[in-house]
Write an enzyme that holds these catalytic residues in place. Structure first.
Site, short mmCIF file in Angstrom:
data_model
loop_
_atom_site.label_atom_id
_atom_site.label_comp_id
_atom_site.label_asym_id
_atom_site.label_seq_id
_atom_site.Cartn_x
_atom_site.Cartn_y
_atom_site.Cartn_z
N VAL A 227 19.89 -6.29 15.28
CA VAL A 227 18.71 -7.32 14.68
C VAL A 227 18.23 -8.11 15.60
O VAL A 227 18.93 -8.64 16.44
CB VAL A 227 19.67 -8.18 13.68
CG1 VAL A 227 18.73 -9.33 13.14
CG2 VAL A 227 20.28 -7.26 12.71
N CYS A 228 16.96 -8.14 15.50
CA CYS A 228 15.96 -9.11 16.14
C CYS A 228 15.50 -10.35 15.67
O CYS A 228 14.53 -10.23 15.13
CB CYS A 228 14.91 -8.42 16.91
SG CYS A 228 13.97 -9.22 18.11
N ILE A 229 16.35 -11.43 15.75
CA ILE A 229 15.81 -12.50 15.08
C ILE A 229 16.11 -13.64 16.14
O ILE A 229 16.99 -13.58 16.87
CB ILE A 229 16.60 -13.13 13.83
CG1 ILE A 229 18.03 -13.09 13.78
CG2 ILE A 229 16.14 -12.00 12.49
CD1 ILE A 229 18.81 -13.48 12.52
#
Length: 167
Positions: free
Chosen positions: A85-87
């Protein structure tokens, strides 16, 4: 004051993580079901859910962020093809070398397991994903060019995940 090597969690780090996980158990985040991957190792990760994912913690937690990786196949511009996940809140503290994020949007030690899960819920439930710096370029391109096809692919993955959970 104690010091640790990069690979050794301190007792206080472990206690903090243990408290956050106990709080999550007492007051679960709606839409998430989770438990320890290894009951003897808090750092090895938390996993579970309708979409299977694993949250793993570095020994330097809470100074450095954990990593969240979906095990269930996902099709989303902000989730890498390998499920990571890229947050912003899961990015290391400090300035973004590429200029996409302010330092205040990135990881700070006050974040908790709950705040991470809420951010992921927000990411997945957002009608329009962030396309400024996509982790999955193909998914981002499909959102831009054929949103109906994107939504159809996502629905198919959701159905498949639901079938696996309830089998």
């Amino acid at each position: 004051m104690s010091t640790t090597t990069a690979s050794t969690p301190t007792a206080s780090n472990t206690l903090l993580l243990r408290r956050q996980l106990a709080e999550l158990t007492k007051h679960p985040v709606e839409g998430f079901s989770a438990g320890l991957a290894d009951e003897n190792n808090y750092y090895d990760g938390i996993e579970g859910g309708f979409f299977k994912a694993r949250l793993t913690f570095p020994p330097e937690f809470p100074l450095l962020p954990p990593k969240l990786r979906f095990i269930t196949p996902m099709w989303h511009p902000n989730i890498y093809p390998d499920g990571v996940v890229c947050i912003s809140i899961l990015h290391a503290p400090g300035d973004d070398q590429y200029g996409y994020e302010d330092a205040g949007e990135r990881w700070v030690p006050v974040h908790t397991v709950e705040s991470i899960l809420l951010s992921v819920i927000s990411l997945l439930s957002s009608e329009k994903p962030n396309l400024d710096s996509p982790a999955n370029v193909d998914a981002a391109k499909e959102v831009r060019t054929d949103f109906a096809a994107y939504k159809k692919k996502v629905r198919r993955l959701v159905r498949r995940s639901a079938e696996e959970v309830f089998e």
